[in-house]
Design a protein around this motif. Structure first.
Motif, PDB file in Angstrom:
ATOM      1  N   UNK B  20     -17.787 130.356 109.968  1.00 34.29           N
ATOM      2  CA  UNK B  20     -18.549 129.733 111.049  1.00 34.29           C
ATOM      3  C   UNK B  20     -19.383 128.570 110.518  1.00 34.29           C
ATOM      4  N   UNK B  22     -22.404 126.005 111.964  1.00 29.55           N
ATOM      5  CA  UNK B  22     -23.362 125.743 113.043  1.00 29.55           C
ATOM      6  C   UNK B  22     -23.802 124.298 112.938  1.00 29.55           C
ATOM      7  N   UNK B  34     -21.262 125.907 117.684  1.00 24.19           N
ATOM      8  CA  UNK B  34     -20.735 126.670 116.556  1.00 24.19           C
ATOM      9  C   UNK B  34     -19.230 126.471 116.579  1.00 24.19           C
ATOM     10  N   UNK B  36     -15.549 126.381 113.648  1.00 26.40           N
ATOM     11  CA  UNK B  36     -14.998 127.009 112.448  1.00 26.40           C
ATOM     12  C   UNK B  36     -14.556 125.945 111.465  1.00 26.40           C
ATOM     13  N   UNK B  85     -21.503 131.239 105.748  1.00 24.64           N
ATOM     14  CA  UNK B  85     -21.828 130.503 106.968  1.00 24.64           C
ATOM     15  C   UNK B  85     -22.408 129.148 106.562  1.00 24.64           C
ATOM     16  N   UNK B  86     -22.026 128.130 107.317  1.00 23.21           N
ATOM     17  CA  UNK B  86     -22.411 126.751 107.003  1.00 23.21           C
ATOM     18  C   UNK B  86     -23.323 126.226 108.116  1.00 23.21           C
TER      19      UNK B  86
END
Lengths: 134, 134
Positions: B20, B22, B34, B36, B85-86
């Motif tokens: 994911x 954001x 959000x 991918x 998560x980024x």
């Protein structure tokens, strides 16, 4: 504000019935963390007024702050256009991150593509969680 | 700021190699969307300075804004504690949401558990994308 018959989060869209849930600090707008919710976590979040996630590693509901006391009181909940991502605006008690930082996003990617810690640690995880820091 | 040998995003942790990502507005701190990323999208984001995602529905790289012009110029990139998560802080041109809203999170969950549109539409999707609004 107008009413809208768009669906609430559609958990059938998520892998294994899980949707991403982003927690944002309601006071300073900092993105604190991203975790997963299943329908049960969603319902308990709405009912309790505190963030409840689903822990993929432990395969069970994760009542955020149950061990650490670092609970997230819900200020507002939003759902995205595709009804498959949840945004929680929360009042965070203590540090959101289990490593003792305000936000889980304490690492910054530099221009060279390397990573460095960019924030100060708020609390010592050993104090909060006992010997096990994760 | 201290250096740290923690890993960069670990795409092996994601389902089908996707993590994911954001996007947060660098100016007003609004959470915009959000989406991918796979490793290829990540690398192109770093290299180009603009957000590139992976579209699960189209099974291809999604250079955000390629059709609409609503590109996201990268201001800062953060990675979370679990490196899965980024967080992108971006300068958003136009509306982030394909439905014409500033943010994809334009629907608010009310106390009764129903959903309502809580924002104003910025642009008409038909003007931006042609007849097809999605």
């Amino acid at each position: 504000m107008s009413t809208d018959d768009s669906p609430l989060p559609n958990f059938a869209r998520g892998t294994d019935g899980l949707l991403p849930a982003i927690a944002q600090d309601a006071t300073n707008d900092r993105v604190l963390m991203m975790a997963w919710m299943n329908e049960e976590a969603w319902k308990e979040t709405l009912q309790s007024g505190y963030a409840v996630y689903y822990s993929r590693s432990r395969s069970q509901l994760w009542r955020k702050g149950e061990t650490s006391g670092h609970r997230q009181q819900i200020e507002e909940i939003r759902v995205d256009c595709d009804a498959d991502t949840i945004l929680l605006k929360v009042h965070q008690k203590g540090a959101a991150c289990h490593e003792g930082f305000e936000s889980c996003f304490f690492r910054k990617v530099n221009a060279e593509g390397t990573v460095a810690i960019a924030d100060e640690r708020l609390v010592d995880p050993a104090q909060v969680y006992g010997k096990k820091s994760s």
